[in-house]
Structures are given as C-alpha cells and as structure tokens.
Design an enzyme around this catalytic site. Structure first.
Site, PDB file in Angstrom:
ATOM      1  N   GLN A  10      -3.450 -43.306  -5.030  1.00 45.49           N
ATOM      2  CA  GLN A  10      -2.625 -43.132  -6.176  1.00 45.49           C
ATOM      3  C   GLN A  10      -1.840 -44.363  -6.527  1.00 45.49           C
ATOM      4  O   GLN A  10      -1.605 -44.989  -7.693  1.00 45.49           O
ATOM      5  CB  GLN A  10      -1.573 -42.066  -5.839  1.00 45.49           C
ATOM      6  CG  GLN A  10      -0.491 -41.691  -6.884  1.00 45.49           C
ATOM      7  CD  GLN A  10      -1.322 -41.064  -8.242  1.00 45.49           C
ATOM      8  OE1 GLN A  10      -2.472 -40.674  -8.203  1.00 45.49           O
ATOM      9  NE2 GLN A  10      -0.756 -40.905  -9.337  1.00 45.49           N
TER      10      GLN A  10
ATOM     11  N   GLY B 281      -3.883 -46.783  -8.564  1.00 46.33           N
ATOM     12  CA  GLY B 281      -4.277 -46.400 -10.009  1.00 46.33           C
ATOM     13  C   GLY B 281      -5.807 -46.059 -10.211  1.00 46.33           C
ATOM     14  O   GLY B 281      -6.443 -45.754  -8.938  1.00 46.33           O
TER      15      GLY B 281
ATOM     16  N   GLU C 112     -16.787 -31.914  12.926  1.00 44.72           N
ATOM     17  CA  GLU C 112     -16.312 -31.784  14.408  1.00 44.72           C
ATOM     18  C   GLU C 112     -15.375 -30.572  14.526  1.00 44.72           C
ATOM     19  O   GLU C 112     -14.524 -30.808  14.961  1.00 44.72           O
ATOM     20  CB  GLU C 112     -15.860 -32.916  14.681  1.00 44.72           C
ATOM     21  CG  GLU C 112     -16.575 -34.141  14.902  1.00 44.72           C
ATOM     22  CD  GLU C 112     -18.065 -34.173  15.828  1.00 44.72           C
ATOM     23  OE1 GLU C 112     -17.623 -33.275  17.084  1.00 44.72           O
ATOM     24  OE2 GLU C 112     -19.098 -34.415  15.863  1.00 44.72           O
TER      25      GLU C 112
HETATM   26  C1  LIG Z   1     -18.983 -36.038   8.906  1.00 46.00           C
HETATM   27  C2  LIG Z   1     -19.659 -34.883   9.434  1.00 46.00           C
HETATM   28  C3  LIG Z   1     -20.350 -34.914  10.675  1.00 46.00           C
HETATM   29  C4  LIG Z   1     -20.990 -33.911  11.321  1.00 46.00           C
HETATM   30  N1  LIG Z   1     -21.669 -33.853  12.197  1.00 46.00           N
HETATM   31  C5  LIG Z   1     -22.301 -32.858  12.684  1.00 46.00           C
HETATM   32  C6  LIG Z   1     -23.146 -32.918  13.855  1.00 46.00           C
HETATM   33  O1  LIG Z   1     -23.094 -33.835  14.444  1.00 46.00           O
HETATM   34  N2  LIG Z   1     -23.864 -31.986  14.365  1.00 46.00           N
HETATM   35  C7  LIG Z   1     -23.903 -30.757  13.647  1.00 46.00           C
HETATM   36  O2  LIG Z   1     -24.739 -29.787  14.023  1.00 46.00           O
HETATM   37  N3  LIG Z   1     -23.159 -30.603  12.371  1.00 46.00           N
HETATM   38  C8  LIG Z   1     -22.496 -31.720  12.091  1.00 46.00           C
HETATM   39  N4  LIG Z   1     -21.743 -31.567  10.788  1.00 46.00           N
HETATM   40  C9  LIG Z   1     -21.845 -30.209  10.076  1.00 46.00           C
HETATM   41  C10 LIG Z   1     -20.728 -29.442  10.361  1.00 46.00           C
HETATM   42  O3  LIG Z   1     -20.691 -29.149  11.692  1.00 46.00           O
HETATM   43  C11 LIG Z   1     -20.581 -28.458   9.214  1.00 46.00           C
HETATM   44  O4  LIG Z   1     -20.733 -28.872   8.017  1.00 46.00           O
HETATM   45  C12 LIG Z   1     -19.207 -27.509   9.484  1.00 46.00           C
HETATM   46  O5  LIG Z   1     -19.468 -26.835  10.505  1.00 46.00           O
HETATM   47  C13 LIG Z   1     -19.099 -26.580   8.292  1.00 46.00           C
HETATM   48  O6  LIG Z   1     -20.150 -25.758   8.300  1.00 46.00           O
HETATM   49  P1  LIG Z   1     -20.674 -25.412   6.807  1.00 46.00           P
HETATM   50  O7  LIG Z   1     -21.029 -26.918   6.014  1.00 46.00           O
HETATM   51  O8  LIG Z   1     -22.249 -24.660   7.109  1.00 46.00           O
HETATM   52  O9  LIG Z   1     -19.778 -24.646   6.073  1.00 46.00           O
HETATM   53  P2  LIG Z   1     -19.509 -23.067   6.100  1.00 46.00           P
HETATM   54  O10 LIG Z   1     -19.745 -22.573   7.450  1.00 46.00           O
HETATM   55  O11 LIG Z   1     -20.318 -22.319   5.106  1.00 46.00           O
HETATM   56  O12 LIG Z   1     -17.967 -22.858   6.104  1.00 46.00           O
HETATM   57  C14 LIG Z   1     -17.491 -23.315   4.392  1.00 46.00           C
HETATM   58  C15 LIG Z   1     -16.056 -23.173   4.589  1.00 46.00           C
HETATM   59  O13 LIG Z   1     -15.546 -21.789   4.858  1.00 46.00           O
HETATM   60  C16 LIG Z   1     -14.535 -22.162   6.200  1.00 46.00           C
HETATM   61  N5  LIG Z   1     -15.262 -20.748   7.210  1.00 46.00           N
HETATM   62  C17 LIG Z   1     -16.305 -20.405   7.494  1.00 46.00           C
HETATM   63  N6  LIG Z   1     -16.186 -19.379   8.296  1.00 46.00           N
HETATM   64  C18 LIG Z   1     -14.929 -19.058   8.243  1.00 46.00           C
HETATM   65  C19 LIG Z   1     -14.087 -18.023   9.193  1.00 46.00           C
HETATM   66  N7  LIG Z   1     -14.617 -17.291  10.051  1.00 46.00           N
HETATM   67  N8  LIG Z   1     -12.866 -17.952   8.839  1.00 46.00           N
HETATM   68  C20 LIG Z   1     -12.023 -18.925   8.267  1.00 46.00           C
HETATM   69  N9  LIG Z   1     -12.878 -19.873   7.391  1.00 46.00           N
HETATM   70  C21 LIG Z   1     -14.041 -20.170   7.596  1.00 46.00           C
HETATM   71  C22 LIG Z   1     -15.019 -23.259   6.871  1.00 46.00           C
HETATM   72  O14 LIG Z   1     -13.903 -23.736   7.825  1.00 46.00           O
HETATM   73  C23 LIG Z   1     -15.355 -24.090   5.597  1.00 46.00           C
HETATM   74  O15 LIG Z   1     -14.343 -24.481   5.033  1.00 46.00           O
HETATM   75  C24 LIG Z   1     -21.072 -32.631  10.338  1.00 46.00           C
HETATM   76  C25 LIG Z   1     -20.468 -32.681   9.070  1.00 46.00           C
HETATM   77  C26 LIG Z   1     -19.545 -33.702   8.639  1.00 46.00           C
HETATM   78  C27 LIG Z   1     -18.806 -33.619   7.362  1.00 46.00           C
END
Ligand SMILES: Cc1cc2nc3c(=O)[nH]c(=O)nc-3n(C[C@H](O)[C@H](O)[C@H](O)COP(=O)(O)OP(=O)(O)OC[C@H]3O[C@@H](n4cnc5c(N)ncnc54)[C@H](O)[C@@H]3O)c2cc1C
Length: 96
Positions: free
Chosen positions: A50, A53, A77
């Site tokens: 912010q 800008g 994580e």
């Molecule tokens: C920088 C980065 C590094 C990563 N590194 C790794 C890695 O090294 N190894 C690996 O295996 N994966 C890795 N990932 C993947 C990461 O673990 C997943 O993206 C994450 O666990 C969310 O899963 P998803 O994307 O399938 O979202 P979803 O599981 O579909 O979740 C979507 C949203 O819903 C919420 N949600 C889901 N279930 C619930 C619940 N029961 N109650 C409340 N809220 C809920 C989640 O918190 C999220 O906000 C990485 C992701 C990023 C961004």
C-alpha cells in the site's frame, strides 16, 4: 510494521525454546508461532504494498513477489485452519 516483525521473531524463538527443552506443548507453540507469524506477516507486506502504491502490485516488482510468497505461507506446511485445529486440540485438554 517493525513491531509486528519483532513480535513474530519473539514467538518463533519461544516455540524453538519449547522444542529444544522438549516441553510437551511444543507442537501447540509451533502452530501458534506459524499462524501468528503468517497473519502478522501478511499484514506487514499488505502495508508495504500500500505504501508504494502501484509499484507494489506491478507484476515484476520485488514487493509483488513477497506478497505472493507470504500468501503461500498461509497454505503451505499446514494451512491457517489446520494450525487453528492443532491449537484447539491442545486447548481442549484444559477446557475439557
Ligand atoms: C509454499 C507451499 C509449499 C508446499 N509444500 C508442500 C510439500 O512440501 N509437500 C506436500 O505434500 N504439499 C505441499 N504443499 C501443498 C499443501 O500442503 C496444500 O496446498 C495444503 O495442505 C492445502 O491443501 P489443498 O491445496 O488441497 O487445499 P484443500 O485441502 O482443498 O483446502 C482448501 C481450504 O479449505 C480449508 N480446509 C480444508 N479442510 C478443512 C477442514 N476440515 N476444516 C477447516 N478448513 C478446512 C483449508 O485450510 C484451505 O484453506 C505446499 C503448498 C504451498 C503453498
């Protein structure tokens, strides 16, 4: 912003201390440190964007990259929601 950064540093060191000393609440402290740091960190970078800008949202800017990286930290994580579940699990031992 500086106050938030120093707060993040303190809670991360505190969680590390609990892990080093093998306190049984170390996993809750780790989740508290991760959750709080990403929430405060997102606010710090949001303010930085912010302040600059249009530069902050320009796709090639360093701030834009940090903004996206910070957002990833809310997902990778263990998402914010997962950290809250871990903290609740620990709290529920005391709340009954
Ligand atoms: C920088 C980065 C590094 C990563 N590194 C790794 C890695 O090294 N190894 C690996 O295996 N994966 C890795 N990932 C993947 C990461 O673990 C997943 O993206 C994450 O666990 C969310 O899963 P998803 O994307 O399938 O979202 P979803 O599981 O579909 O979740 C979507 C949203 O819903 C919420 N949600 C889901 N279930 C619930 C619940 N029961 N109650 C409340 N809220 C809920 C989640 O918190 C999220 O906000 C990485 C992701 C990023 C961004």
């Amino acid at each position: 912003m500086m106050a938030y950064i120093e707060t993040m540093r303190s809670i991360v060191y505190d969680a590390a201390l609990h892990i080093d000393r093998k306190y049984d609440d170390y996993y809750a402290l780790a989740s508290i440190a991760k959750l709080t740091s990403v929430l405060l960190g997102m606010d710090v970078i949001r303010r930085a964007v912010q302040l600059t800008g249009a530069y902050g949202v320009w796709s090639n800017s360093k701030l834009n990259r940090i903004y996206r990286d910070a957002k990833l930290m809310e997902i990778g994580e263990g998402t914010n929601e997962v950290q809250r579940m871990v903290i609740y699990k620990w709290l529920s031992r005391y709340l009954g």
